[in-house]
Design a protein around this motif. Structure first.
Motif, PDB file in Angstrom:
ATOM      1  N   GLU A 147       0.835  -1.203   0.000  1.00  0.00           N
ATOM      2  CA  GLU A 147       0.000   0.000   0.000  1.00  0.00           C
ATOM      3  C   GLU A 147       0.871   1.255   0.000  1.00  0.00           C
ATOM      4  O   GLU A 147       0.551   2.247  -0.669  1.00  0.00           O
ATOM      5  N   VAL A 148       1.965   1.216   0.745  1.00  0.00           N
ATOM      6  CA  VAL A 148       2.906   2.347   0.750  1.00  0.00           C
ATOM      7  C   VAL A 148       3.478   2.559  -0.646  1.00  0.00           C
ATOM      8  O   VAL A 148       3.601   3.694  -1.125  1.00  0.00           O
ATOM      9  N   MET A 149       3.836   1.468  -1.311  1.00  0.00           N
ATOM     10  CA  MET A 149       4.392   1.551  -2.666  1.00  0.00           C
ATOM     11  C   MET A 149       3.402   2.193  -3.636  1.00  0.00           C
ATOM     12  O   MET A 149       3.774   3.065  -4.435  1.00  0.00           O
ATOM     13  N   LEU A 150       2.146   1.788  -3.553  1.00  0.00           N
ATOM     14  CA  LEU A 150       1.124   2.362  -4.435  1.00  0.00           C
ATOM     15  C   LEU A 150       0.935   3.850  -4.156  1.00  0.00           C
ATOM     16  O   LEU A 150       0.784   4.661  -5.085  1.00  0.00           O
ATOM     17  N   ASP A 151       0.963   4.230  -2.876  1.00  0.00           N
ATOM     18  CA  ASP A 151       0.820   5.644  -2.510  1.00  0.00           C
ATOM     19  C   ASP A 151       1.999   6.462  -3.028  1.00  0.00           C
ATOM     20  O   ASP A 151       1.820   7.565  -3.559  1.00  0.00           O
ATOM     21  N   GLU A 152       3.208   5.927  -2.865  1.00  0.00           N
ATOM     22  CA  GLU A 152       4.406   6.630  -3.329  1.00  0.00           C
ATOM     23  C   GLU A 152       4.405   6.768  -4.843  1.00  0.00           C
ATOM     24  O   GLU A 152       4.811   7.803  -5.386  1.00  0.00           O
ATOM     25  N   ALA A 153       3.962   5.734  -5.549  1.00  0.00           N
ATOM     26  CA  ALA A 153       3.907   5.785  -7.010  1.00  0.00           C
ATOM     27  C   ALA A 153       2.914   6.842  -7.482  1.00  0.00           C
ATOM     28  O   ALA A 153       3.138   7.508  -8.508  1.00  0.00           O
ATOM     29  N   GLU A 154       1.847   7.006  -6.722  1.00  0.00           N
ATOM     30  CA  GLU A 154       0.849   8.014  -7.080  1.00  0.00           C
ATOM     31  C   GLU A 154       1.366   9.427  -6.802  1.00  0.00           C
ATOM     32  O   GLU A 154       1.136  10.350  -7.592  1.00  0.00           O
ATOM     33  N   LYS A 155       2.106   9.585  -5.712  1.00  0.00           N
ATOM     34  CA  LYS A 155       2.636  10.902  -5.343  1.00  0.00           C
ATOM     35  C   LYS A 155       3.823  11.298  -6.211  1.00  0.00           C
ATOM     36  O   LYS A 155       4.045  12.480  -6.481  1.00  0.00           O
ATOM     37  N   ASN A 156       4.618  10.286  -6.625  1.00  0.00           N
ATOM     38  CA  ASN A 156       5.822  10.559  -7.423  1.00  0.00           C
ATOM     39  C   ASN A 156       5.797   9.708  -8.696  1.00  0.00           C
ATOM     40  O   ASN A 156       6.576   8.754  -8.824  1.00  0.00           O
ATOM     41  N   PRO A 157       4.926  10.039  -9.639  1.00  0.00           N
ATOM     42  CA  PRO A 157       4.769   9.206 -10.839  1.00  0.00           C
ATOM     43  C   PRO A 157       6.008   9.156 -11.733  1.00  0.00           C
ATOM     44  O   PRO A 157       6.133   8.242 -12.555  1.00  0.00           O
ATOM     45  N   ASN A 158       6.922  10.111 -11.571  1.00  0.00           N
ATOM     46  CA  ASN A 158       8.120  10.130 -12.406  1.00  0.00           C
ATOM     47  C   ASN A 158       9.225   9.225 -11.874  1.00  0.00           C
ATOM     48  O   ASN A 158      10.219   8.983 -12.550  1.00  0.00           O
TER      49      ASN A 158
END
Length: 379
Positions: A53-64
């Motif tokens: 879940e943390v990984m998905l949140d981080e990917a959403e916040k930092n898509p680049n």
């Protein structure tokens, strides 16, 4: 006339009541008091869902930012995103390593991550005979896979072969699936009742080097704090747990520990066809994807390495791993590299805290070997 309750239903009613009582032992407050505070391993497995879940949140916040994926045992638990920034710039590295994390558990999380369609910068897969042993799956059968994954991957008609590498496995054996479902359904199978654990969980723990001196907290409070630490690490270090043990243990201890590890996991046993199958499956999932994949033989103490090499187990294992990697490497756009630091002349720091775990002081020496120049950015 009043009808009597059919006698034949009494056993069914009793079984149902016992089943309901058993479910009480799944309650967190009951587990905390009845299951030994020293048994923390399964929490590393269960909290990978939190890391996901943390990984998905981080990917959403930092898509680049790209994603790095670390799969393995506690020996790979040291690798954190900040540490690997030099080798993989603009990449968040998520560490899904767990105690004795076998290929089946690695494959489960690899497939979960691949399903997200997130862009992977690299994947690290840790392999050695211990992770491929029949006992390595024990921790992960405690509910670390979701129900659908196990149902889809039961090998009902596994044929037997003398060489496990030649066994035509298709997933979990029926016995392994049975253990999974029993632990999923019955609390007292997953958390066996231990009266001594109840007392220990509610007793103040002693400080290791000072008998009789307590730390001021009970066992269950210590475990609760450690679980909170794992959750914090998921957010700060993306799953990595820094190895704070910097000393080297004595040779006599390493020799005894190596013999104990070999006897417990490998002596007189063949490797697990289940783990061989899931390892091959990971390679197949990654072939042709263009994702750099590092297949990593973790360094172990010299006594354990010699013990595994004594009966030819290590040479056979390493040969089969390299053969499988070479096979998938033939597919166009496949990027596989096998790294064995023990064979690298640049590996100088050989201090171990036990037969399996390298001293934390040695990781600066290990990193440039594990992540070769071919994976580093060119400027």
């Amino acid at each position: 006339m009043k009808k009597s309750f059919p006698v034949v239903l009494y056993p069914l009613v009793l079984a149902f009541l016992l089943f309901c009582i058993d479910k009480l032992f799944f309650l967190p407050v009951v587990v905390e008091n009845t299951y030994s505070w020293k048994k923390i391993e399964r929490k590393f497995y269960e909290l990978k869902e939190d890391l996901f879940e943390v990984m998905l949140d981080e990917a959403e916040k930092n898509p680049n930012k790209q994603i790095g994926l670390i799969l393995g045992s506690s020996r790979s638990g040291e690798f954190d995103s900040e540490m690997l920034e030099t080798y993989f710039p603009n990449t968040n590295s998520f560490n899904y390593a767990a105690p004795f994390g076998p290929p089946s558990f690695q494959a489960y999380w690899l497939e979960r991550v691949l399903e997200t369609k997130l862009k992977l910068r690299y994947v690290l897969i840790e392999v050695d005979p211990l992770l491929f042993s029949r006992a390595s799956i024990d921790y992960s059968l405690n509910g670390s896979y979701d129900l659908g994954y196990v149902l889809e991957n039961i090998d009902f008609f596994r044929s037997r072969a003398k060489d496990p590498w030649q066994t035509n496995a298709k997933g979990f054996s029926v016995d392994e699936a049975e253990v999974y479902f029993l632990k999923k359904l019955f609390a007292l199978y997953k958390y066996p009742l231990d009266p001594t654990a109840i007392k220990a969980n509610n007793k103040e723990i002693e400080i290791g080097f000072f008998p009789g001196m307590t730390a001021g907290i009970t066992g269950k409070e210590h475990k609760r704090g450690y679980i909170d630490k794992i959750k914090l690490v998921n957010r700060v270090k993306f799953g990595a747990l820094p190895n704070e043990i910097k000393f080297a243990n004595m040779d006599v201890f390493l020799e005894r520990d190596a013999e104990a590890m070999y006897n417990q996991y490998l002596k007189g046993q063949s490797l697990s066809p289940t783990q061989i199958y899931f390892f091959k499956r990971m390679l197949q999932k990654l072939q042709g994807t263009g994702i750099p994949v590092i297949v990593y033989f973790p360094v172990v103490s010299e006594p354990l390495r010699k013990r595994m090499a004594l009966d030819g187990l290590l040479d056979k294992f390493n040969s089969e791993i390299r053969k499988e990697v070479k096979l998938v490497s033939k597919t166009p756009n496949s990027k596989f590299t096998v790294v064995d630091p023990s064979l690298d002349s640049n590996w100088k720091c050989k201090d171990f805290v036990d037969s399996l775990h390298l001293s934390g002081a040695c990781f600066p020496n290990l990193l440039p070997i594990l992540f070769p120049k071919s994976f580093q950015p060119s400027f």
